[in-house]
Design a protein around this motif. Sequence first.
Motif, PDB file in Angstrom:
ATOM      1  N   GLN A  47       0.815  -1.208   0.000  1.00 42.55           N
ATOM      2  CA  GLN A  47       0.000   0.000   0.000  1.00 42.55           C
ATOM      3  C   GLN A  47       0.852   1.263   0.000  1.00 42.55           C
ATOM      4  OE1 GLN A  47      -3.809   0.375   1.959  1.00 42.55           O
ATOM      5  NE2 GLN A  47      -3.331  -1.458   3.148  1.00 42.55           N
ATOM      6  N   GLU A 300      -8.607   8.374  -4.122  1.00 43.20           N
ATOM      7  CA  GLU A 300      -9.372   7.822  -5.242  1.00 43.20           C
ATOM      8  C   GLU A 300      -8.434   7.311  -6.335  1.00 43.20           C
ATOM      9  OE1 GLU A 300     -11.824  11.085  -6.367  1.00 43.20           O
ATOM     10  OE2 GLU A 300     -13.303  10.769  -4.754  1.00 43.20           O
ATOM     11  N   ARG A 303      -6.701   4.067  -5.142  1.00 42.06           N
ATOM     12  CA  ARG A 303      -7.622   2.924  -5.101  1.00 42.06           C
ATOM     13  C   ARG A 303      -7.904   2.386  -6.502  1.00 42.06           C
ATOM     14  NH1 ARG A 303     -10.992   6.196  -0.529  1.00 42.06           N
ATOM     15  NH2 ARG A 303      -9.844   5.378   1.277  1.00 42.06           N
ATOM     16  N   HIS A 308      -4.266   1.266  -2.581  1.00 41.98           N
ATOM     17  CA  HIS A 308      -4.779   1.663  -1.261  1.00 41.98           C
ATOM     18  C   HIS A 308      -6.115   0.973  -1.042  1.00 41.98           C
ATOM     19  CE1 HIS A 308      -5.932   4.158   2.180  1.00 41.98           C
ATOM     20  NE2 HIS A 308      -4.687   4.573   2.214  1.00 41.98           N
ATOM     21  N   GLN A 309      -6.310   0.466   0.162  1.00 35.12           N
ATOM     22  CA  GLN A 309      -7.555  -0.215   0.480  1.00 35.12           C
ATOM     23  C   GLN A 309      -8.687   0.790   0.665  1.00 35.12           C
ATOM     24  OE1 GLN A 309      -7.047  -2.843   3.819  1.00 35.12           O
ATOM     25  NE2 GLN A 309      -5.473  -4.044   2.820  1.00 35.12           N
TER      26      GLN A 309
END
Length: 309
Positions: A47, A300, A303, A308-309
């Motif tokens: 991440q 955003e 993701r 990124h979770q």
Amino acid sequence: MRLKQFTIVPAFLLLLSCSPSKQISTPVSRNSLETILKEFHDPHGKQVLVVAHRGDWRNAPENSLQAIQNAIDMGVDIMEIDIQKTKDGHLVLMHDQTLERTTNGKGKVADHTLAQLKKLYLKGGHGVVTEHRVPTLEEAMLLMKGKVMVNLDKGYDYFKEAHAVLEATGTLRQTILKSGHPYAKIAQENGEVLRQVPFMPVVWLEKKETRQIMADYQRELKPPAFEIVFKTDTSAVLKEFNAIKKAGARVWVNTLWPNLNARHHDDLAVEGKQADQSWGWVLDRGSNIIQTDRPKELLEYLRKRGLHQ
């Protein structure tokens, strides 16, 4: 027009000095603090960690409890805040040494007591006075406790005082201290603190001593991250981000404004609609922590890329 100060304030306004508004939108997603800590201490973590610069200052006053809560609800991983010390020795959240830009007060923070600062109102990013108050570091840390990591900026001269607050609030392990000074100076002045909380050196790639500073830190401290600042994209160190991670540290890059990142900045991504030339460029060099003034849009973007979770 500057609003006048009042000595008598309605009770509902006083509540803003110690707690953010409850009317906050439901977060899209948010990592747990344990997940964030695990990622931060893993230089090869999958991440990319997102740092909100002074909180969500576009929608609430910078360094306010509301700006912090907004950013937490967005799902950021690290909150960058700034600290100054009052006349009577309290640490408060404030970027500037003076009050004019961010509050309806005048003069230096250091010339005011905490009680005096608590009578002031914070200004929003548009310069208009709001109903939000100046928070103490203790209030901010209690709000963030167990939720996000915290980067204390503008605080090198207050390391010992900040450490006492972190210890009292049980937030030592989730807080990052940093400085641009060489290791020898840091160790001499604050050596006992370095071993108790995560410490991140700040390095400027244009400085000729950059490599030596980084080598000294890697040998003596093995920091979990380096904050890298660069005005141009010609430094050979930009090609060595993966080597820095291999040596055990994450790479933190600021995309706040052009002179911190060779013009691969937030506004290029959002207003210029060239996110791949901004955040994408930084990611392609191997950065895995990004500090931003556009946390919502960066989250955003990451993701969509599965970062990124």
